[in-house]
Design an enzyme around this catalytic site. Structure first.
Site, mmCIF file in Angstrom:
data_model
loop_
_atom_site.group_PDB
_atom_site.id
_atom_site.type_symbol
_atom_site.label_atom_id
_atom_site.label_comp_id
_atom_site.label_asym_id
_atom_site.label_seq_id
_atom_site.Cartn_x
_atom_site.Cartn_y
_atom_site.Cartn_z
ATOM 1 N N ARG A 1 -12.982 -38.677 24.100
ATOM 2 C CA ARG A 1 -14.399 -38.308 25.148
ATOM 3 C C ARG A 1 -14.222 -39.592 26.088
ATOM 4 N NH1 ARG A 1 -20.672 -37.154 24.232
ATOM 5 N NH2 ARG A 1 -19.617 -35.077 23.954
ATOM 6 N N LYS B 1 -10.332 -55.610 27.184
ATOM 7 C CA LYS B 1 -9.168 -56.525 27.654
ATOM 8 C C LYS B 1 -8.379 -56.160 28.747
ATOM 9 C CE LYS B 1 -8.375 -58.520 22.968
ATOM 10 N NZ LYS B 1 -7.265 -58.411 22.016
ATOM 11 N N ARG C 1 -23.683 -35.609 18.115
ATOM 12 C CA ARG C 1 -23.194 -34.235 17.568
ATOM 13 C C ARG C 1 -21.539 -34.140 17.725
ATOM 14 N NH1 ARG C 1 -28.183 -34.217 19.022
ATOM 15 N NH2 ARG C 1 -27.037 -35.098 21.040
ATOM 16 N N THR C 2 -20.738 -34.122 18.816
ATOM 17 C CA THR C 2 -19.450 -34.021 18.996
ATOM 18 C C THR C 2 -18.733 -34.998 18.068
ATOM 19 O OG1 THR C 2 -20.043 -33.443 21.445
ATOM 20 C CG2 THR C 2 -17.776 -33.807 20.905
ATOM 21 N N HIS D 1 -16.379 -29.934 29.526
ATOM 22 C CA HIS D 1 -16.514 -30.138 27.806
ATOM 23 C C HIS D 1 -16.052 -29.057 27.082
ATOM 24 C CE1 HIS D 1 -18.251 -31.686 24.395
ATOM 25 N NE2 HIS D 1 -19.413 -32.398 24.887
HETATM 26 C C1 NCD Z 1 -23.526 -33.331 25.966
HETATM 27 C C2 NCD Z 1 -22.130 -34.063 26.703
HETATM 28 O O1 NCD Z 1 -21.846 -35.212 26.487
HETATM 29 O O2 NCD Z 1 -21.932 -33.765 27.955
HETATM 30 N N1 NCD Z 1 -23.539 -33.645 24.802
HETATM 31 C C3 NCD Z 1 -22.951 -33.085 23.759
HETATM 32 O O3 NCD Z 1 -21.804 -33.233 23.854
HETATM 33 N N2 NCD Z 1 -23.635 -32.092 22.871
HETATM 34 C C4 NCD Z 1 -24.627 -33.035 26.903
HETATM 35 C C5 NCD Z 1 -25.178 -34.314 27.362
HETATM 36 O O4 NCD Z 1 -24.922 -35.475 27.192
HETATM 37 O O5 NCD Z 1 -26.522 -34.199 27.924
#
Ligand code: NCD
Length: 329
Positions: free
Chosen positions: A119, A96, A66-67, A147
């Protein structure tokens, strides 16, 4: 809400790496007002190319559905040039031995990115990246702590259905130790409404870190529980999360994961105990803790929630990159 009530754009030119950067409700209203506009434009299929000739780099070192997709779509819909790599840990020079500061500076040079979305599994990754980056860093999930864009979309979801930021009873459920979404969201809920009540519902081994509980308690009422049944009738919002297998794996504790993974499970029979106007949310992905039968219930809002992520991220990218973001609509 109307954007011209908030002429100052508090996000312009800034990193967005921690939910602690949100200081007051005005900042939230600023971004949510623009989010409403983005939602309207996308739903009406109207062009919203506010970032034409801008460039956004999206670098993911951890899996995402999703993100990642919503950031890519958000930047594309805004007309920006997009460089996106969902597999940085394998398909960049990280393999590397390239350091994060070098990667960040390199990507900026090669793409002329105006902002970098990151991320990464390390808690401090966004802070480190921001230190070396010439352009704003947007944290799309760092380690087990933060997050912040997820909590914006989570709050936007709550506000969309509840039309208030305050007087809400919210249960955050599941892996509150390793999960990052619940930590950022709890802080945000404590900031936006002094009469909000937060129930932290988890197995004993997966409780919210005590320093965060203390921080929340300074602002709102907090209860720690280990039985999901206790909040079913009480909650306005039940926010489920999965037990984060990858962190158990890293610590060689997969036995513990197997023992804990479905201790906090929401079934459709349990949802029948909830009020009709309560919301069930989940950042996803899910394992067994959110049964598929729940999807049919009117309280289930997690598919709306992920769509709101697109609109919130469009609003955030525009606000960070354009000083006049609040005056565009
Ligand atoms: C979450 C994350 O990456 O922290 N997912 C997300 O971004 N929707 C939750 C998870 O991984 O459980």
């Amino acid at each position: 809400m109307s954007a011209d009530k908030y002429p100052e754009n508090p996000f312009y030119g800034q990193d967005f790496i921690s939910i602690d950067q949100i200081q007051d409700l005005e900042q939230i209203k600023f971004i949510f007002d623009i989010t409403d506009q983005m939602k309207g434009r996308v739903e009406a299929r109207e062009a919203v190319e506010l970032l034409k000739l801008y460039s956004v780099a999206i670098l993911f070192y951890q899996p995402s559905t999703r993100t990642f997709s919503s950031f890519v779509s958000a930047a594309n819909r805004l007309g920006s040039d997009v460089f996106a790599n969902q597999n940085m840990e394998k398909f960049s020079s990280a393999i590397k031995g390239e350091s994060l500061p070098d990667t960040i500076r390199s990507i900026h040079q090669t793409t002329a990115a105006d902002a970098i979305v990151l991320r990464h599994p390390d808690n401090k990754s966004s802070v480190t990246a921001a230190k070396y980056s010439e352009v704003p860093i947007i944290n799309a999930g760092s380690g087990v702590l933060e997050h912040p864009t997820q909590s914006l979309l989570d709050l936007y979801t709550i506000y969309s259905f509840k039309e208030t930021f305050d007087n809400l009873k919210i249960a955050l459920v599941g892996d509150l130790l390793y999960g990052r979404t619940t930590k950022s969201l709890a802080k945000l809920l404590a900031l936006v409404g002094e009469s909000n009540e937060i129930a932290l519902v988890s197995p004993d081994d997966l409780r919210t870190p005590p320093d965060l509980v203390g921080e929340l308690e300074e602002r709102v009422q907090v209860t720690e529980l280990d039985d999901l049944n206790e909040v079913l009738e009480w909650a306005d919002v039940i926010y489920m999360t999965r037990v984060q297998k990858e962190w158990f794996e890293k610590e060689g504790r997969l036995d513990d994961y197997e023992r804990l993974k479905e201790q906090m499970t929401l079934t459709s029979e349990m949802v029948d105990m909830m009020r009709d106007d309560a919301l069930i949310m989940h950042p996803l992905p899910r394992q067994g803790e959110l049964r598929y039968g729940v999807d049919e219930k009117i309280q289930a809002k997690y598919f709306d929630q992920m769509r709101f992520g697109l609109y919130v991220r469009m609003a955030l990218l525009t606000s960070i990159l354009r000083q006049d973001a609040g005056e565009l609509f």
